[in-house]
Design a protein around this motif. Sequence first.
Motif, mmCIF file in Angstrom:
data_model
loop_
_atom_site.group_PDB
_atom_site.id
_atom_site.type_symbol
_atom_site.label_atom_id
_atom_site.label_comp_id
_atom_site.label_asym_id
_atom_site.label_seq_id
_atom_site.Cartn_x
_atom_site.Cartn_y
_atom_site.Cartn_z
ATOM 1 N N ASP A 169 -6.178 -2.988 12.272
ATOM 2 C CA ASP A 169 -6.195 -1.836 11.376
ATOM 3 C C ASP A 169 -6.652 -2.260 9.987
ATOM 4 N N VAL A 177 -11.685 0.938 4.545
ATOM 5 C CA VAL A 177 -10.229 1.024 4.445
ATOM 6 C C VAL A 177 -9.719 2.342 5.009
ATOM 7 N N VAL A 178 -10.508 3.406 4.844
ATOM 8 C CA VAL A 178 -10.081 4.732 5.300
ATOM 9 C C VAL A 178 -10.929 5.207 6.484
ATOM 10 N N GLU A 210 -3.601 -5.251 3.261
ATOM 11 C CA GLU A 210 -2.264 -5.763 2.949
ATOM 12 C C GLU A 210 -2.263 -7.281 2.897
ATOM 13 N N LEU A 254 -4.215 6.416 -0.254
ATOM 14 C CA LEU A 254 -5.289 6.450 0.736
ATOM 15 C C LEU A 254 -5.998 7.802 0.804
ATOM 16 N N LEU A 257 -6.707 -1.483 -5.232
ATOM 17 C CA LEU A 257 -5.564 -0.916 -4.523
ATOM 18 C C LEU A 257 -4.210 -1.414 -5.015
ATOM 19 N N LEU A 287 0.822 -1.212 0.000
ATOM 20 C CA LEU A 287 0.000 0.000 0.000
ATOM 21 C C LEU A 287 0.857 1.264 0.000
ATOM 22 N N GLU A 288 2.032 1.187 0.610
ATOM 23 C CA GLU A 288 2.902 2.358 0.663
ATOM 24 C C GLU A 288 3.345 2.800 -0.724
ATOM 25 N N THR A 344 -5.954 -1.171 7.053
ATOM 26 C CA THR A 344 -4.887 -1.308 6.057
ATOM 27 C C THR A 344 -4.154 -2.640 6.199
#
Length: 834
Positions: free
Chosen positions: A788, A255-256, A794, A170, A296, A111-112, A790
């Motif tokens: 979390d 997700v957010v 992941e 994000l 994503l 995701l980064e 995220t």
Amino acid sequence: MVDVIPKEIKHAWGRWNISGSIILSLILQAILLCFSPLRKRTPQRHLIILIWSSYLLADWSANFAVGLISKNQGKDLKPDDPPQDKKLMALWAPFLLLHLGGPDTITAFALEDNALWLRHVFGLVFQAIAGAYVVLQSLPNSLWVIILLVFISGTIKYLERTTALYSASLDKFRDSMIQAPDPGPNYAKLMEEYKAKKEARLPTKIILTDEPDKEHRPKKLEHPSLASETKRKELTHLEIVQYAYKFFNTFKGLVVNLIFSFRERDESLEIFENLADSEEALRIIEVELGFLYDALFTKIAVLHTVFGTVSRVVASGTLVAAFILFYKKSNKGRDFHGADVVVTYILFAVGLVLDFISILLFLFSDWTCAALSSLKDDPDEPLSWKDRFFNWLLEFRKLSWKSQECYNKGTHKCSKEGEKPCIKEGDDKCSMVQKHHMLTTPFFLRRWCGSVNLKRIHDAGDEFRFLWIIIAFPFKILNFIIQKVFGWISELINTVHRWISHIVNALSRNHPWARRTIYPIYILFLFHIPDFIKYVWNVLSEFFGISDTFDMVHKTLFVHGEPMTKELWKFMFEELKNKSKYGDSPENAKRISLARGEWTLRENLPKDADREKLVRYVTKVDYDQSLLMWHIATELCYQQHEEETIPEDTDKKREHYSYREFSKIISDYMMYLLILQPSLMSEVAGIGKIRFRDTLAEADKFFQRRRIYNLGVKTTTLVKIATINILAVNSEIEPMDVKGDRSKSVLFDASRLAKDLTEMEKTHEKDKWEILSKVWVELLCYAACHCDATAHVEQLSRGGELINFVWLLMAHFGLTDQFQINKGDARAKLIIGK
């Protein structure tokens, strides 16, 4: 002067460096296109390492090749070079821009990477400038039209990747879901009218009208096929994908950490409550998670827009046109080097094949089926030819289940006196057959790995396990060589050490001067050389992560996932469905989602039972401590199976064995998450690993004291003996009152819990396995909703986990704190009159 690098190697590098770099870049693109879709189907680390290394090397190899081509354009031609060979190499630069655009199946490894979209914008600009510079250096060039067409295709591909990264970052992902601003009713205008009416001395008042709440709204199902009938109609494969797409667009806000309205909660809850069976819920969620992964980590979400579709048609069309023009160009053999012409054909051929595969994946994806169809108001309306085709296509990816009969082993008495025993002659298995349906969807048709990571119970092999063993074979060989080499070195050192020791002792006995000089030096320094070498090896091993690498390989080869059973999923689905009936307000929904065992214990234990005696094992301790205690207690009860009171009723007997298996599976799975998946348990793990190590140390000390290690019996027998010894310890007094709180071990706290569960079962005739299984579901749900978001996403790129499905299922049932369901949208009205 001697050349460090031989001239032959220098000459070969000078001749083939550009071609080799381009072919390497092409191979990396093929690896990413073919293997990256597999990472959402399996957690195998060797595949992840292959994709990760290819992902990092892909951009590097393309940039390196562009630099070589640019450098080559400034060199003078050699006498044996064809007259226009540099002009052909100028065609290769746009191909590298095409490679930098990457395949459709992966834009981000993590995701980064999506947050680095701005870096890719700069990369696009500078790579375009570098490519233009290479082309300008080659002018006049008869291939300029072909170069321009490939350049257009490469630029479009790079723009697609950059757009996909930008839309999946994000911040942008959150902004895309925020609705238009709602200023509400015109307050100033309403108050002006109110003031005017008051001044006119009219009886006026302002009232707020709310949207009907859940208790008062009419029952209206989203789709007629979900109507509450005696036998509900099963959803078609296409309807499953359509519902998944609908819910994806709603719940991607998880997700957010967006907040959802009560309408969205009720709509989802109503649909899931009225599904034909739990399997349909599993199918909807797995497709929904697939949409989330694609949005994503891939280009698919961008390609299914008008811009994406047009850009893909243009990019593919220009590449085909460029190939046709190059194929029809005459005098290629005379103007260019033959090997370079072959490389160019390879670039075109492989590029077109990869593009064709991407188009096929695009056309036959779940996205296409969902985007080009819509839910019908009348389920009995005949399907169009397009919907029939989509339904037929999706049928290939339906869940496949394999029925397997499992026998409950043991010597317990499952027949009444005078009746024929259930143990057949020559058979040590109980005829109390348990049927399980294991998830066995073929590998390339899976949407996730479909397994629960714990010790294998059922005999269902992975048809691709041999592939991972082949990939891991070099690691095993390396491990074997290192162990042999260091074993040989250790043996050599010990031999030399014994030889020197013999000589020093002999000299010391015969010569006093040796006793005063050589012997002390040997004792102080030489004697400790083997220990010093061992210490250095341990430091280096820890620093370079050698032991971790071998542990990773060991886990990859010997830790396998347990195929998820339909019965386990149905059990968890029904538990959450039942809890959703109590979550009709934000407070209740939050209370249920925050429960980690106490809700189940208070609801399921008999009224006359001392409920708080068991509740304190979850409310008075931290979550990680509770998890470890309940896991050990479950294992102790599981090993006591032969001493259990087995219900005589056949149905109750089947439920007893099912609850027992569910408890064991979820218990082992939660320990797997706590110890081996720290990212998924980071918010609730606490000092779980410290407690685990201290408990392990206390158990090891206890077993050594009882000499349980040295009995020379089978492992299964050893475990039962260990269980008996642990439970035999008098634990009337709290372990903390005896040991203090320095050690975080929970071994004998778990023993007390196991005894309390057994006592509760005997006293109140309540099956402890039913209690245990429901407590474990609640513990799993607590971890799922406190992980979390995220981290959940992941995990989708590593095969997915059962906890990801539980997380989304809880959201569909409204069992999270992200719903504001107590009030609707209030609207003010000005009322004139009495």
